[in-house]
Structure formats: structure tokens, C-alpha cells
Scaffold this active site. Structure first.
Site, short mmCIF file in Angstrom:
data_model
loop_
_atom_site.label_atom_id
_atom_site.label_comp_id
_atom_site.label_asym_id
_atom_site.label_seq_id
_atom_site.Cartn_x
_atom_site.Cartn_y
_atom_site.Cartn_z
N PRO A 2 0.64 -1.27 0.06
CA PRO A 2 -0.02 0.01 -0.03
C PRO A 2 0.72 1.14 -0.11
O PRO A 2 1.59 1.57 0.72
CB PRO A 2 -0.98 0.10 1.45
CG PRO A 2 -0.14 -1.32 2.18
CD PRO A 2 0.97 -1.67 1.39
N GLU A 3 0.62 1.93 -0.92
CA GLU A 3 1.19 3.37 -0.72
C GLU A 3 -0.01 4.27 -0.54
O GLU A 3 -1.30 3.85 -0.15
CB GLU A 3 1.75 3.83 -2.44
CG GLU A 3 2.70 2.78 -2.85
CD GLU A 3 3.25 2.82 -4.05
OE1 GLU A 3 3.66 4.16 -4.47
OE2 GLU A 3 3.65 2.14 -4.78
#
Length: 271
Positions: A2-3
Site C-alpha cells: 500500500p502506498e
DNA sequence: AGGCCCTCCTGTAAGC
DNA sequence: TGCTTACAGGAGGGCC
């Protein structure tokens, strides 16, 4: 995994189920995440009322009337809303059970994620206190990146991944933004002109905004809390696109190791 | 101080 | 089919 866009998507999915609700109990099934999950949070948060949830960098903060919880998804973490009695899945390590029988569960195969106590001032937690600015903050100066990169010898791709410089950007969106701005990932940050830095910050904002709109990027295992994948994968122009034609010039996209992680770029369109 | 490398862990895919 | 190896969206910590 996850960014910023995936964490933001997660936040938007879980917040409506949590805000204003009361915590019945906390269950810790495996405390061995990146750092040990503090067992004391069980006592601290039982009976607490959730006031708000927000994102800072790639951290999710859950604020209650008895203190706050800081959650990081690491590389493979997923949060979803389920019911207390729903069967636990492999790699479900942690959950917050609400008095309405609903439940927030953290699933994280690689266990690089974290659940930490943030107390009454989560932003002064050691892990958050030195973070750089949010790329989507309205008050971020347009020449911030130019000023922050002066005299930096590191390549610009790795510079964008440094959360002390700017937060929320991981390897996918760093590569995508650099393509959009016409800058090679391997360029030394300090050699970028002011115009290039303005262009790059603009590209970062556009890419992140579009990715949030699409619900993030699902390469493999990211799921929004509703269980849906993120649809930005189909908008990726260079990340994971080795040998596919550049959308501008048709030449094959190149992949190259840069400080241990792959960078993707067009040798013709990025200087 | 800045920059580089290693590390944590599991799952998956490629190569033999 | 099965074993081995490399690699993956993060990022702190140690070292030079």
C-alpha cells in the site's frame, strides 16, 4: 503493497464503520508484526469511543476518547470490516471488536505491518514526528521539491521514496510520476532544474489523485475494505511494463535495478 | 548529515 | 512434479 492511494482507499472504506462507534474489545492473535503489538492496548481501548480516523503518510490513525492507535499496512497488510463471529482467515493477526458486533480485522501475510499505541498525540510518535509533507496538502509550496532536493546526490526515484523528504510515495507511483514528468529515475536529484521539479510535483499530485479515484492499485493482493480490488493497475504506464511499448514513442519500456529495487522508464521520453 | 545496504516475513513464479 | 532461487507495493537501523 500500500502506498498513499491504497491507504487512503482503506481509510475511506473503514472510517464510516468506525467513527462514533464504541469498542467492545481488542483481540491480538499474533503480536509479532514489525514491532510487537503492545498488549496494553487491550486494556486501554476496551470501552473506548472512536472519535475519528485519518491518514498521515502511509499510517492510519484511529482516535478514541482514551487515546489513539497507529496502524501501518507494511507490504501486504489489508484491513476490512467483518463481523465478530466471522471465521478468522490465515494471517488475521489483530481485530477491533465494536459493541455493535462488527469488527475491524488486520490481515497481513508478511507481517511487515504495525499496530502501535499513539496515546493522546499520535503525530509526536517517534515514527511520525520526522515525516515530510503530504504531497496532496493544499499548502505545499510548488517549489518544495526543488528546495528539498538541492545538493542531493541520490537518484530521484529513491529520493521520492524517502518519507523524510515527502510521504506516501512508493515504487509504483514514483515510477509513474517520473514517466509523466519526463525524468529518468536514475537522475541525481540535485541535478533537476527548477522547472523539472515543478513538473514532477505536479505529476505526483496528478498520479496520486487519479489512483485514489480508482481505488488504488491492486497488483496482487490489495483489497479495499469492501473486498474490491483497486482499478489503477490498468492505468499504469511504466510500472511492471518492461518491454511493452511506450505510449508516447512506442519504444519498449526498460527495467533497471536502482538501489535494490526496480525502476521502469522510457529511454527516449525521459531525460 | 547523507547515502547505501541489510533486514524482517510469506507467497508466488520462474528456472532447472 | 518438486526443489531452489529470486523477487515483491515499506522503511527503520546500522554502518561508512
Amino acid at each position: 503493497m500500500p502506498e498513499l492511494p491504497e491507504v487512503e482507499t482503506t481509510l475511506r472504506g473503514i472510517a464510516p464503520h468506525l467513527e462514533g462507534k464504541n469498542i467492545k474489545c481488542i483481540n491480538i492473535y499474533n503480536k509479532n508484526l514489525r514491532w510487537p503489538v503492545p498488549m496494553a492496548i487491550k486494556k486501554k481501548l476496551a470501552g473506548a469511543k472512536i472519535k475519528s480516523c485519518y491518514r498521515r503518510a502511509k499510517y492510519l490513525i484511529i482516535v478514541t476518547d482514551k487515546g489513539s492507535l497507529i496502524i501501518h499496512l507494511g507490504m501486504s497488510g489489508n484491513l476490512h470490516i467483518t463481523t465478530q463471529k466471522a471465521t478468522r482467515q490465515k494471517h488475521d493477526h489483530f481485530e477491533i471488536v465494536l459493541t455493535n458486533k462488527k469488527c475491524l480485522r488486520l490481515n497481513d501475510p508478511r507481517r511487515f505491518g504495525a499496530v502501535l499505541w499513539g496515546g493522546t498525540s499520535p503525530e509526536s510518535h517517534k515514527l511520525l514526528v520526522d515525516l515530510g509533507p503530504e504531497p496532496l496538502a493544499k499548502d505545499l509550496a510548488e517549489d518544495y521539491l526543488y528546495l528539498a532536493t538541492r545538493k542531493r546526490k541520490r537518484n530521484i526515484r529513491d529520493t521520492l521514496l524517502d518519507s523524510k523528504i515527502i510521504v506516501g510515495i512508493g515504487n509504483i507511483y514514483a515510477n509513474e510520476a517520473l514517466f509523466k514528468a519526463g525524468i529518468r529515475p536514475g537522475r541525481r536529484a540535485g541535478t533537476l532544474s527548477k522547472a523539472a521539479c515543478l513538473q514532477l510535483l505536479k505529476a505526483i499530485k496528478e498520479v496520486l489523485t487519479a489512483a485514489i479515484k480508482a481505488g488504488g492499485t491492486t497488483l496482487k493482493d490489495f483489497q479495499s475494505p469492501s473486498g474490491k480490488p483497486g482499478y489503477f493497475k490498468q492505468s499504469l504506464l511504466v510500472y511492471g511494463k518492461e518491454q511493452t511499448p511506450c505510449i508516447h514513442c512506442g519504444r519498449p519500456i526498460q527495467a533497471k535495478k536502482l538501489g535494490g529495487r526496480r525502476a521502469f522508464f522510457c529511454t527516449n521520453c525521459q531525460l
